[in-house]
Design a protein around this motif. Structure first.
Motif, PDB file in Angstrom:
ATOM      1  N   ASP A  33       0.557  -7.857  -8.233  1.00 20.18           N
ATOM      2  CA  ASP A  33       1.636  -7.280  -7.418  1.00 20.18           C
ATOM      3  C   ASP A  33       1.087  -6.708  -6.110  1.00 20.18           C
ATOM      4  O   ASP A  33       1.690  -6.884  -5.034  1.00 20.18           O
ATOM      5  CB  ASP A  33       2.345  -6.176  -8.200  1.00 20.18           C
ATOM      6  N   GLU A  36       0.208  -9.575  -3.753  1.00 22.09           N
ATOM      7  CA  GLU A  36       1.392 -10.218  -3.175  1.00 22.09           C
ATOM      8  C   GLU A  36       1.956  -9.393  -2.014  1.00 22.09           C
ATOM      9  O   GLU A  36       2.255  -9.932  -0.939  1.00 22.09           O
ATOM     10  CB  GLU A  36       2.461 -10.399  -4.249  1.00 22.09           C
ATOM     11  N   GLU A  37       2.064  -8.093  -2.220  1.00 25.50           N
ATOM     12  CA  GLU A  37       2.579  -7.230  -1.144  1.00 25.50           C
ATOM     13  C   GLU A  37       1.598  -7.160   0.014  1.00 25.50           C
ATOM     14  O   GLU A  37       2.001  -7.097   1.181  1.00 25.50           O
ATOM     15  CB  GLU A  37       2.862  -5.837  -1.699  1.00 25.50           C
ATOM     16  N   SER A  39      -0.436  -9.558   0.998  1.00 27.68           N
ATOM     17  CA  SER A  39      -0.349 -10.819   1.741  1.00 27.68           C
ATOM     18  C   SER A  39       0.883 -10.846   2.639  1.00 27.68           C
ATOM     19  O   SER A  39       0.817 -11.301   3.792  1.00 27.68           O
ATOM     20  CB  SER A  39      -0.318 -12.003   0.759  1.00 27.68           C
ATOM     21  N   GLN A  40       2.010 -10.361   2.117  1.00 23.45           N
ATOM     22  CA  GLN A  40       3.223 -10.329   2.933  1.00 23.45           C
ATOM     23  C   GLN A  40       3.070  -9.395   4.129  1.00 23.45           C
ATOM     24  O   GLN A  40       3.478  -9.718   5.247  1.00 23.45           O
ATOM     25  CB  GLN A  40       4.408  -9.890   2.069  1.00 23.45           C
ATOM     26  N   LEU A  41       2.474  -8.216   3.899  1.00 24.04           N
ATOM     27  CA  LEU A  41       2.290  -7.253   4.985  1.00 24.04           C
ATOM     28  C   LEU A  41       1.296  -7.771   6.009  1.00 24.04           C
ATOM     29  O   LEU A  41       1.467  -7.576   7.225  1.00 24.04           O
ATOM     30  CB  LEU A  41       1.826  -5.915   4.413  1.00 24.04           C
ATOM     31  N   SER A  43       0.762 -10.861   6.824  1.00 23.33           N
ATOM     32  CA  SER A  43       1.366 -11.933   7.620  1.00 23.33           C
ATOM     33  C   SER A  43       2.375 -11.408   8.643  1.00 23.33           C
ATOM     34  O   SER A  43       2.607 -12.043   9.667  1.00 23.33           O
ATOM     35  CB  SER A  43       2.059 -12.937   6.689  1.00 23.33           C
ATOM     36  N   THR A  44       2.958 -10.237   8.379  1.00 26.21           N
ATOM     37  CA  THR A  44       3.971  -9.699   9.286  1.00 26.21           C
ATOM     38  C   THR A  44       3.433  -8.624  10.238  1.00 26.21           C
ATOM     39  O   THR A  44       3.864  -8.539  11.391  1.00 26.21           O
ATOM     40  CB  THR A  44       5.140  -9.089   8.482  1.00 26.21           C
ATOM     41  N   SER A  45       2.483  -7.799   9.751  1.00 29.75           N
ATOM     42  CA  SER A  45       1.998  -6.666  10.548  1.00 29.75           C
ATOM     43  C   SER A  45       0.521  -6.730  10.893  1.00 29.75           C
ATOM     44  O   SER A  45       0.028  -5.877  11.625  1.00 29.75           O
ATOM     45  CB  SER A  45       2.284  -5.347   9.806  1.00 29.75           C
ATOM     46  N   ALA A  50      -2.409  -4.048   6.829  1.00 26.30           N
ATOM     47  CA  ALA A  50      -2.343  -4.369   5.405  1.00 26.30           C
ATOM     48  C   ALA A  50      -3.497  -3.732   4.638  1.00 26.30           C
ATOM     49  O   ALA A  50      -3.300  -3.238   3.520  1.00 26.30           O
ATOM     50  CB  ALA A  50      -2.367  -5.891   5.218  1.00 26.30           C
ATOM     51  N   TYR A  54      -3.258  -1.035   1.660  1.00 26.20           N
ATOM     52  CA  TYR A  54      -3.860  -1.299   0.352  1.00 26.20           C
ATOM     53  C   TYR A  54      -4.689  -0.104  -0.106  1.00 26.20           C
ATOM     54  O   TYR A  54      -4.666   0.263  -1.292  1.00 26.20           O
ATOM     55  CB  TYR A  54      -4.728  -2.553   0.417  1.00 26.20           C
TER      56      TYR A  54
END
Length: 212
Positions: A33, A36-37, A39-41, A43-45, A50, A54
């Motif tokens: 989990d 996954e979060e 990787s999303q962060l 790619s966007t920020s 990220a 973390y």
């Protein structure tokens, strides 16, 4: 693409810390989990944001897991920590007793090898204290199966607080040996290292394939 995949990995030390405090049956889901979060962060920020996120989640997750460890088995965990404090008190006096016994038995030898005696009386004693603290951390972790790092870290924090209070008292009543102070502050870390060793050994044993 290989280079990009490498840089999108979360901090390895943070992943390792979370894994140390996570029960084996929950490790894959919790780390998955977080990844996954992350990787999303990323790619966007961006990766820097990220990674900072973390690390913050690592601290929150460890605190949550530590609290859960106490809630799952409060009495056994508390008993292990109290037993560890009593064991620390016993182990801390062993190097002095060993030095006294060796001095009495080999007095003639020490009189002709004064440098060797001074090494044992200074560096040897300090190293002995560290080894004793690490062994106590190992024993407390062995008694707290599945909560090794929770028990060892809590014991290390309590022991560190006691050392800090003692150092403050000594500093207010006279000169203090800085070298001995630094070595004393390493004892709580040695306790945590002992817990990490047991956790690593158990994790390695659990990951080995069983032979039928």
């Amino acid at each position: 693409m290989t280079s990009q995949a490498f840089f999108l990995q979360p901090p390895r030390i943070a992943v390792w810390l979370v894994n140390q405090f996570t029960p084996p049956e929950e490790s894959e889901s919790i780390l998955g989990d977080l990844l996954e979060e992350f990787s999303q962060l990323a790619s966007t920020s961006g990766v820097a944001v990220a990674r900072g996120w973390y690390w913050r989640q690592t601290v929150k997750t460890i605190v949550h897991l530590a609290g859960s460890g106490f809630r799952v088995a409060p009495w056994s965990t508390t008993f292990g920590i109290v037993a560890g404090l009593l064991l620390l008190r016993f182990v801390s006096g062993l190097p002095d007793k060993v030095l006294s016994a060796l001095t009495d038995r080999y007095l003639a030898y020490w009189s002709t090898h004064f440098k060797a005696y001074m090494f044992w009386a200074t560096d040897g004693m300090l190293i002995g204290h560290l080894i004793g603290s690490m062994l106590v951390g190992c024993m407390v972790a062995l008694a707290a199966k599945g909560r090794e790092m929770v028990a060892a870290t809590t014991l290390g924090l309590i022991h560190g607080a006691m050392i800090g209070a003692a150092l403050v008292w000594v500093a207010g009543h006279g000169p203090m040996d800085v070298r001995w102070m630094l070595w004393s502050c390493a004892d709580p870390l040695a306790i945590v290292v002992g817990g990490a060793v047991i956790r690593w050994r158990r994790s390695a044993g659990a990951s080995l394939p069983s032979h039928t």
